[in-house]
Design a protein around this motif. Structure first.
Motif, PDB file in Angstrom:
ATOM      1  N   GLY A 106      -2.928 -11.593  -7.923  1.00 41.13           N
ATOM      2  CA  GLY A 106      -2.049 -11.338  -6.782  1.00 41.13           C
ATOM      3  C   GLY A 106      -2.688 -11.657  -5.461  1.00 41.13           C
ATOM      4  O   GLY A 106      -3.379 -12.652  -5.312  1.00 41.13           O
ATOM      5  N   GLU A 107      -2.447 -10.797  -4.483  1.00 36.70           N
ATOM      6  CA  GLU A 107      -2.912 -11.006  -3.116  1.00 36.70           C
ATOM      7  C   GLU A 107      -4.087 -10.092  -2.803  1.00 36.70           C
ATOM      8  O   GLU A 107      -3.997  -8.879  -2.967  1.00 36.70           O
ATOM      9  CB  GLU A 107      -1.780 -10.745  -2.125  1.00 36.70           C
ATOM     10  CG  GLU A 107      -0.628 -11.708  -2.278  1.00 36.70           C
ATOM     11  CD  GLU A 107       0.467 -11.465  -1.271  1.00 36.70           C
ATOM     12  OE1 GLU A 107       0.316 -10.585  -0.390  1.00 36.70           O
ATOM     13  OE2 GLU A 107       1.480 -12.171  -1.352  1.00 36.70           O
ATOM     14  N   SER A 152      -2.959  -0.930 -10.560  1.00 36.52           N
ATOM     15  CA  SER A 152      -2.042  -1.502  -9.582  1.00 36.52           C
ATOM     16  C   SER A 152      -1.943  -0.591  -8.379  1.00 36.52           C
ATOM     17  O   SER A 152      -2.003   0.629  -8.507  1.00 36.52           O
ATOM     18  CB  SER A 152      -0.649  -1.693 -10.176  1.00 36.52           C
ATOM     19  OG  SER A 152      -0.689  -2.634 -11.219  1.00 36.52           O
ATOM     20  N   ASP A 185       5.527  -2.113  -6.901  1.00 35.74           N
ATOM     21  CA  ASP A 185       5.765  -3.525  -6.596  1.00 35.74           C
ATOM     22  C   ASP A 185       4.434  -4.192  -6.235  1.00 35.74           C
ATOM     23  O   ASP A 185       4.325  -4.925  -5.259  1.00 35.74           O
ATOM     24  CB  ASP A 185       6.785  -3.683  -5.464  1.00 35.74           C
ATOM     25  CG  ASP A 185       6.305  -3.062  -4.155  1.00 35.74           C
ATOM     26  OD1 ASP A 185       5.410  -2.194  -4.189  1.00 35.74           O
ATOM     27  OD2 ASP A 185       6.842  -3.451  -3.103  1.00 35.74           O
ATOM     28  N   SER A 205      -3.487  -4.458   0.211  1.00 40.89           N
ATOM     29  CA  SER A 205      -3.834  -4.402  -1.208  1.00 40.89           C
ATOM     30  C   SER A 205      -5.318  -4.146  -1.433  1.00 40.89           C
ATOM     31  O   SER A 205      -5.720  -3.745  -2.505  1.00 40.89           O
ATOM     32  CB  SER A 205      -3.426  -5.706  -1.901  1.00 40.89           C
ATOM     33  OG  SER A 205      -4.087  -6.808  -1.328  1.00 40.89           O
ATOM     34  N   GLN A 234       1.196  -5.992  -5.273  1.00 42.91           N
ATOM     35  CA  GLN A 234       0.814  -7.327  -4.871  1.00 42.91           C
ATOM     36  C   GLN A 234      -0.580  -7.645  -5.393  1.00 42.91           C
ATOM     37  O   GLN A 234      -1.041  -8.765  -5.281  1.00 42.91           O
ATOM     38  CB  GLN A 234       0.843  -7.457  -3.352  1.00 42.91           C
ATOM     39  CG  GLN A 234       2.225  -7.319  -2.784  1.00 42.91           C
ATOM     40  CD  GLN A 234       2.221  -7.416  -1.266  1.00 42.91           C
ATOM     41  OE1 GLN A 234       1.200  -7.625  -0.639  1.00 42.91           O
ATOM     42  NE2 GLN A 234       3.375  -7.263  -0.682  1.00 42.91           N
TER      43      GLN A 234
END
Length: 130
Positions: A29-30, A4, A8, A35, A10
């Protein structure tokens, strides 16, 4: 194994080893500005593997992708080509599908409905992924 970009996150990436030197990178996710370094850094570690024959990037769980994220996929494809590693995309839908169609890149990538279909295809066609 999950990577990750921050607490938080994304974007996260799950690594799944397959038989015969094929790796599935499941992206969640994005895939966008902010990211993309995670995806690039994660894939960077794969290039050191002497047994890597194929890479499946599963984007089924990608809810958003912009031009920077698309650039990350293109970069991974180019790196695979340079190292004679087969590259496929799986689970292309939504925003990713639209970007590939609009940019004309859909014909560049080997695209499969899911990671399992891509893995089966790579096992049978290890040279090119097509």
């Amino acid at each position: 194994m999950r990577f990750s970009s921050r607490d938080d996150a994304q974007l996260s990436v799950d690594l799944q080893e397959q038989v015969g030197g094929i790796v599935i990178a499941r992206v969640h996710g994005e895939l966008a500005v902010g990211s993309e370094p995670l995806l690039g850094a994660y894939l960077e570690a794969l290039w050191e593997r002497p047994d890597l024959r194929g890479l499946v990037v599963d984007v089924t769980e990608v809810g958003f992708c912009d031009s920077v994220g698309l650039g990350e996929l293109i970069g991974a494809y180019n790196r695979c080509q340079a190292q004679t590693v087969a590259f496929t995309l799986a689970g292309v839908n939504g925003m990713v599908a639209r970007l590939l169609n609009v940019t004309g890149l859909r014909a560049t990538f080997a695209v499969f409905p899911d990671a399992e279909a891509a893995t089966t295809h790579l096992a049978a066609n290890p040279e090119t992924g097509r």
